[in-house]
Design a protein around this motif. Sequence first.
Motif, PDB file in Angstrom:
ATOM      1  N   GLY A  90       0.823  -1.203   0.000  1.00  0.00           N
ATOM      2  CA  GLY A  90       0.000   0.000   0.000  1.00  0.00           C
ATOM      3  C   GLY A  90       0.855   1.250   0.000  1.00  0.00           C
ATOM      4  O   GLY A  90       0.648   2.158   0.802  1.00  0.00           O
ATOM      5  N   ARG A 132      -2.423   0.029  -3.793  1.00  0.00           N
ATOM      6  CA  ARG A 132      -3.095  -0.673  -2.699  1.00  0.00           C
ATOM      7  C   ARG A 132      -3.151  -2.139  -3.069  1.00  0.00           C
ATOM      8  O   ARG A 132      -3.520  -2.482  -4.199  1.00  0.00           O
ATOM      9  CB  ARG A 132      -4.507  -0.133  -2.491  1.00  0.00           C
ATOM     10  CG  ARG A 132      -4.504   1.270  -1.932  1.00  0.00           C
ATOM     11  CD  ARG A 132      -5.876   1.711  -1.496  1.00  0.00           C
ATOM     12  NE  ARG A 132      -5.806   3.063  -0.977  1.00  0.00           N
ATOM     13  CZ  ARG A 132      -6.442   4.100  -1.511  1.00  0.00           C
ATOM     14  NH1 ARG A 132      -7.208   3.937  -2.557  1.00  0.00           N
ATOM     15  NH2 ARG A 132      -6.311   5.279  -0.975  1.00  0.00           N
ATOM     16  N   LYS A 133      -2.782  -2.987  -2.121  1.00  0.00           N
ATOM     17  CA  LYS A 133      -2.701  -4.434  -2.348  1.00  0.00           C
ATOM     18  C   LYS A 133      -1.820  -4.740  -3.557  1.00  0.00           C
ATOM     19  O   LYS A 133      -2.075  -5.649  -4.326  1.00  0.00           O
ATOM     20  CB  LYS A 133      -4.085  -5.047  -2.534  1.00  0.00           C
ATOM     21  CG  LYS A 133      -4.954  -4.910  -1.303  1.00  0.00           C
ATOM     22  CD  LYS A 133      -6.296  -5.555  -1.509  1.00  0.00           C
ATOM     23  CE  LYS A 133      -7.154  -5.360  -0.277  1.00  0.00           C
ATOM     24  NZ  LYS A 133      -8.503  -5.878  -0.467  1.00  0.00           N
TER      25      LYS A 133
END
Length: 114
Positions: free
Chosen positions: A70, A96-97
Amino acid sequence: MRVVAIALLLAAGSTAASAQKLPPFDGSARPSVATITRSNTTPLVFGMDVDEARRALGTPFTYVRGRPGGEVFLTFRDVGGSGLFPHHDRLYLQFRKGRLTGWKGDWGENWMWQ
């Protein structure tokens, strides 16, 4: 008078012969992808991973903050300039991820006009 009439007829005939046909109304004739003008010239796509984004931009990334997966990265894009002064724009990328979820260009302050 006769010469002028012949010249006008020839001019009208040449424009009619070079006119393009209208596309059909059923929508079957679509422009090719190569001829469409795109407003977004940034080669980024949502869902790219860090390595794909780095290859697409062709610039190194600098870690700004965030946990693994992230992160926020910063890169400098060379977009030319006036010839007298080079112009480097900052581009922040949010992951993110492990996937690209957004980016923001930052042009900073223009120091020349202060």
